[in-house]
Design a protein around this motif. Structure first.
Motif, mmCIF file in Angstrom:
data_model
loop_
_atom_site.group_PDB
_atom_site.id
_atom_site.type_symbol
_atom_site.label_atom_id
_atom_site.label_comp_id
_atom_site.label_asym_id
_atom_site.label_seq_id
_atom_site.Cartn_x
_atom_site.Cartn_y
_atom_site.Cartn_z
ATOM 1 N N LYS A 1 0.814 -1.220 0.000
ATOM 2 C CA LYS A 1 0.000 0.000 0.000
ATOM 3 C C LYS A 1 0.854 1.280 0.000
ATOM 4 N N ASN A 2 2.189 1.110 -0.144
ATOM 5 C CA ASN A 2 3.118 2.249 -0.167
ATOM 6 C C ASN A 2 2.969 3.156 1.058
ATOM 7 N N LEU A 3 2.823 2.541 2.219
ATOM 8 C CA LEU A 3 2.634 3.302 3.452
ATOM 9 C C LEU A 3 3.951 3.662 4.138
ATOM 10 N N TYR A 4 5.033 3.014 3.734
ATOM 11 C CA TYR A 4 6.349 3.397 4.255
ATOM 12 C C TYR A 4 6.816 4.672 3.561
ATOM 13 N N LYS A 5 7.472 5.572 4.306
ATOM 14 C CA LYS A 5 8.128 6.719 3.686
ATOM 15 C C LYS A 5 9.432 6.257 3.044
ATOM 16 N N LYS A 6 9.914 7.015 2.100
ATOM 17 C CA LYS A 6 11.146 6.645 1.407
ATOM 18 C C LYS A 6 12.303 6.537 2.399
ATOM 19 N N GLY A 7 12.983 5.386 2.374
ATOM 20 C CA GLY A 7 14.125 5.153 3.246
ATOM 21 C C GLY A 7 13.771 4.787 4.679
ATOM 22 N N GLU A 8 12.465 4.642 4.967
ATOM 23 C CA GLU A 8 12.041 4.345 6.331
ATOM 24 C C GLU A 8 12.345 2.897 6.691
ATOM 25 N N SER A 9 12.746 2.674 7.920
ATOM 26 C CA SER A 9 13.084 1.317 8.363
ATOM 27 C C SER A 9 11.831 0.473 8.536
ATOM 28 N N LYS A 10 12.016 -0.834 8.542
ATOM 29 C CA LYS A 10 10.927 -1.800 8.658
ATOM 30 C C LYS A 10 10.364 -1.813 10.082
ATOM 31 N N ILE B 1 -7.144 -9.299 2.955
ATOM 32 C CA ILE B 1 -7.839 -9.228 1.666
ATOM 33 C C ILE B 1 -9.334 -9.021 1.874
ATOM 34 N N GLU B 2 -9.895 -9.768 2.832
ATOM 35 C CA GLU B 2 -11.342 -9.722 3.050
ATOM 36 C C GLU B 2 -11.784 -8.461 3.797
ATOM 37 N N LYS B 3 -10.910 -7.919 4.641
ATOM 38 C CA LYS B 3 -11.267 -6.744 5.449
ATOM 39 C C LYS B 3 -10.236 -5.624 5.241
ATOM 40 N N PRO B 4 -10.200 -5.024 4.052
ATOM 41 C CA PRO B 4 -9.165 -4.016 3.764
ATOM 42 C C PRO B 4 -9.240 -2.787 4.657
ATOM 43 N N ASP B 5 -10.442 -2.369 5.061
ATOM 44 C CA ASP B 5 -10.570 -1.192 5.926
ATOM 45 C C ASP B 5 -9.965 -1.460 7.306
ATOM 46 N N GLU B 6 -10.240 -2.644 7.837
ATOM 47 C CA GLU B 6 -9.674 -3.005 9.147
ATOM 48 C C GLU B 6 -8.158 -3.139 9.037
ATOM 49 N N ALA B 7 -7.687 -3.713 7.924
ATOM 50 C CA ALA B 7 -6.244 -3.870 7.708
ATOM 51 C C ALA B 7 -5.551 -2.508 7.662
ATOM 52 N N MET B 8 -6.172 -1.552 6.982
ATOM 53 C CA MET B 8 -5.591 -0.214 6.893
ATOM 54 C C MET B 8 -5.550 0.455 8.265
ATOM 55 N N LYS B 9 -6.604 0.279 9.043
ATOM 56 C CA LYS B 9 -6.678 0.877 10.377
ATOM 57 C C LYS B 9 -5.558 0.350 11.280
ATOM 58 N N LEU B 10 -5.377 -0.971 11.275
ATOM 59 C CA LEU B 10 -4.342 -1.547 12.146
ATOM 60 C C LEU B 10 -2.941 -1.204 11.632
ATOM 61 N N ALA B 11 -2.785 -1.151 10.300
ATOM 62 C CA ALA B 11 -1.472 -0.816 9.733
ATOM 63 C C ALA B 11 -1.056 0.601 10.122
ATOM 64 N N GLN B 12 -1.992 1.529 10.065
ATOM 65 C CA GLN B 12 -1.687 2.908 10.445
ATOM 66 C C GLN B 12 -1.333 3.014 11.929
ATOM 67 N N GLN B 13 -2.016 2.222 12.762
ATOM 68 C CA GLN B 13 -1.697 2.234 14.192
ATOM 69 C C GLN B 13 -0.301 1.672 14.442
ATOM 70 N N VAL B 14 0.072 0.636 13.704
ATOM 71 C CA VAL B 14 1.413 0.060 13.839
ATOM 72 C C VAL B 14 2.471 1.099 13.460
ATOM 73 N N LEU B 15 2.206 1.886 12.421
ATOM 74 C CA LEU B 15 3.150 2.931 12.028
ATOM 75 C C LEU B 15 3.258 4.026 13.087
ATOM 76 N N VAL B 16 2.141 4.370 13.723
ATOM 77 C CA VAL B 16 2.174 5.343 14.830
ATOM 78 C C VAL B 16 3.035 4.798 15.966
ATOM 79 N N ASN B 17 2.861 3.510 16.270
ATOM 80 C CA ASN B 17 3.663 2.882 17.329
ATOM 81 C C ASN B 17 5.146 2.904 16.969
#
Length: 659
Positions: free
Chosen positions: A313-322, A375-391
């Protein structure tokens, strides 16, 4: 005269036999000869009842803690076979209660206990050996069987009579032996915790805990109809970012090429939350406190799949660590329950498993289900992914602060020359060394001239320090006063968050003092400075409070002179009591001077002398309450502050300087 060593001959080698194998070495079997080992012996009996229920025989287990220290576990399963065994040419009760490594769970192809909590054949026998006494009542095949044991030995053999009830099952009651365990007082909280965990992973089984050990009989019932799914919903408490996901599967494989295949059943329930976090693993109903194979599987699967989603989903910034698992764990509520026909525990206490195939199977199982979920719940996946990035961003910021703090506080050499106005003591004996944190330069002078320089050091605080309860770490570690105080303490700071110690910068073994004494004037300014210092310790080095190193030096409120002698009153009631005691004698009374105005003799007498001073040890409850009140008075809760002043302001009218 030195004692001559005994001869070391062939006859010097002996072996423990019978009950002595447990009674003389309980720690080998139960992991400890203390209360933890005793608690584990109780779990061994409970686990046998659980195995019966999970096989579908009985859905109710009764656990009772009696006043005399004994325990009873009763199930309504098939009842353990205790009659004569033709194959073994012995009675089964002898094998089960008196023989190590005996039971019905060894054959890999056996129908009984395919997925069993107790596999080693040690628990019942070992617990019997470690008991002051044990009784067993078994109902099966239309008969009631009864057994008695005392200190590992059977008394009276097997008693058999026609049963007076239709229900089958086994009831084991015993009293752990104080000659075997150093502590047999297993707290009721242990029972409740263990029983609740077993209810979580044994869906639909009802556990009833009856506690008769206290003044009042208490009965607590535990049952989770949907097992771990209901438990995760309970932990989430309607505050999760995503709904609970439940998945299950089976697998078959081997740990090594030369080993036989075995079966694994896996189930997991999880959701994401920015309010609550939990990681719990169970295997064959046993809580894996130290994880092992499932823990490694969870870390691999969640990091792999969430990282793949972020990249897709290209949610990492350029050069950002994993991302790391820490970023995931900070918003994850996860519980797994697995069962296998073969299990490799680290030891008999069953706190971790090491099966290589279980780790592989669970990793693939979780990766597959996460992939489908995203795949089945893309909205929930996006929500949790964004929270992981905040963490992740929060963790990286905290790491920078931590490294900066570590660099600032790292060097401990020649501390007296590097920390302004710090005055050390001569003694190197940590059991004697005391540090007085005093208010201002004037108090510093009085304390310095009155102290015992052999073991009492001084650190002055110039002005009011930062409120560490509200400030962020960047601001805190720019304060020279705070960094100097931390340097003088010597043990570093605790910046792990969520109650975890940052061991890379904190080590209580490096604390340079036996007592950390806060010494301020007995007035409003003095109280505020004391509170600020206490708040700093509570925020940055709470272990010093938890371990009992922090004290407050009480300063007297009044000096009372009568008949040529000077007395000190530390509180208003003390003043009233003294004046009552001297009756009509003449006296003069004045408010006690500030620390900086006291002469050396008076400072030594009232504040420094271990024989006459008054020190108040600060408890974690004191520090927590101080922080709460301080936050109320200086924080963002305007309405709460107004209410507090309205209710309590009159108490401080005498302290106001309105001249």
């Amino acid at each position: 005269m030195a004692r001559k060593p005994a001869a070391y001959t062939n006859e010097s080698i002996t072996s423990l036999k019978g009950a002595d194998r447990v009674r003389k070495r309980p720690g080998v079997i139960f992991g400890s000869d203390g209360v933890d080992g005793c608690a584990h012996s109780i779990f061994e009996i409970l686990s046998n009842a659980i195995d019966e229920a999970r096989e579908g025989y009985g859905n109710r287990i009764l656990i009772t803690k009696f006043k005399d220290g004994s325990v009873e576990v009763e199930d309504f399963g098939r009842g353990m076979p205790v009659d004569y065994n033709k194959n073994e040419q012995r009675y089964n009760w002898e094998l089960l209660f008196c023989e190590m490594y005996a039971g019905g769970k060894y054959s890999a192809g056996a129908d009984n206990y395919e997925y069993s909590l107790g596999l080693n054949g040690l628990g019942l026998c070992a617990t019997q050996y470690a008991s002051e006494w044990m009784t067993a009542d078994i109902y099966r095949d239309g008969f009631h069987y009864h057994l008695d044991f005392r200190k590992g030995e059977n008394t009276g053999g097997l008693k058999k009579e026609p049963a007076t009830r239709k229900k089958t099952g086994s009831a084991i009651r015993w009293k752990p032996d104080a000659e075997v365990f150093t502590d047999i007082n297993v707290p009721s909280e242990y029972y409740k915790d263990v029983i609740k965990r077993q209810a979580v992973v044994n869906a639909g089984v009802t556990f009833v805990f009856t506690d008769e050990s206290g003044e009042k009989k208490e009965v607590t019932e535990y049952c989770y109809e949907n097992g771990i799914k209901d438990y995760v919903e309970e932990v989430a408490d309607l505050q999760s970012l995503t709904p609970v996901v439940f998945c299950q599967s089976t697998a078959e494989g081997r740990d090594r090429e030369d080993r036989p295949d075995y079966k694994v059943k896996m189930s997991a329930a999880f959701c994401f939350s920015n309010k609550n976090q939990l990681l719990e693993y169970y295997h064959n109903s046993s809580w894996l406190e130290h994880g092992g194979s499932p823990d490694r599987a969870v870390k691999l699967a969640f990091v792999n799949q969430i990282d793949a989603f972020l990249k897709a989903k290209n949610l990492y910034k350029k050069g950002e660590s994993k991302i790391t698992f820490t970023d995931v764990q900070d918003c994850l509520i996860f519980v797994s329950s697995s069962f296998s026909t073969q299990t490799s525990y680290e030891n008999q206490t069953k706190k971790a498993i090491t099966n290589k195939f279980i780790q592989q199977a669970m990793t693939e199982f979780l990766k597959h289900n996460l992939e489908v979920y995203f795949i089945e719940k893309p909205d929930e996946a996006m929500k949790l992914a964004q929270q992981v990035l905040v963490n992740k961003q929060s963790r990286e910021h905290a790491d920078k602060v931590r490294q900066g703090a570590k660099k600032t506080l790292s060097a401990q050499i020649d501390i007296a020359n590097r920390v302004q106005k710090f005055v050390d003591c001569r003694s190197k004996d940590l059991a004697r060394r005391e540090i007085y944190i005093v208010e201002g330069d004037s108090a510093m002078g009085a304390v310095k001239t009155s102290r015992d320089s052999e073991f009492q050091a001084i650190m002055p605080v110039r002005g009011k320090i930062l409120n560490c309860l509200k400030a962020d770490y960047d601001r805190i570690f720019k304060s020279d006063i705070i960094t100097d105080l931390i340097k003088v303490l010597g043990c570093g700071v605790e910046l792990g968050g969520k109650g975890k110690k940052d061991l890379s910068s904190f080590d209580i073994a490096n604390l340079r003092w036996s007592k950390v004494i806060i010494c301020t004037d007995a007035d409003v300014d003095g109280y505020q400075i004391r509170t600020l210092i206490l708040t700093m310790i509570y925020r940055l080095v709470p272990s010093l409070i938890e371990e009992g190193y922090v004290y407050i030096a009480e300063s007297p409120l009044y000096e009372i002179e009568s008949k040529g002698k000077t007395y000190f009153a530390y509180t208003e009631p003390e003043k009233a009591e003294f004046l009552k005691r001297i009756g009509g004698a003449k006296y003069t009374i004045q408010r006690s001077k500030g620390l900086g105005e006291n002469d050396a003799e008076m400072m030594w007498l009232t504040t420094m002398n271990p024989e006459t001073r008054r020190l108040i040890k600060v408890t974690p409850e004191d520090a927590k309450r101080t922080g709460e009140v301080f936050d109320l008075l200086l924080g963002d809760n305007l309405a709460g502050r107004k209410e507090h002043i309205a209710n309590h302001g009159y108490e401080y009218l005498d302290e106001l300087d309105v001249s």
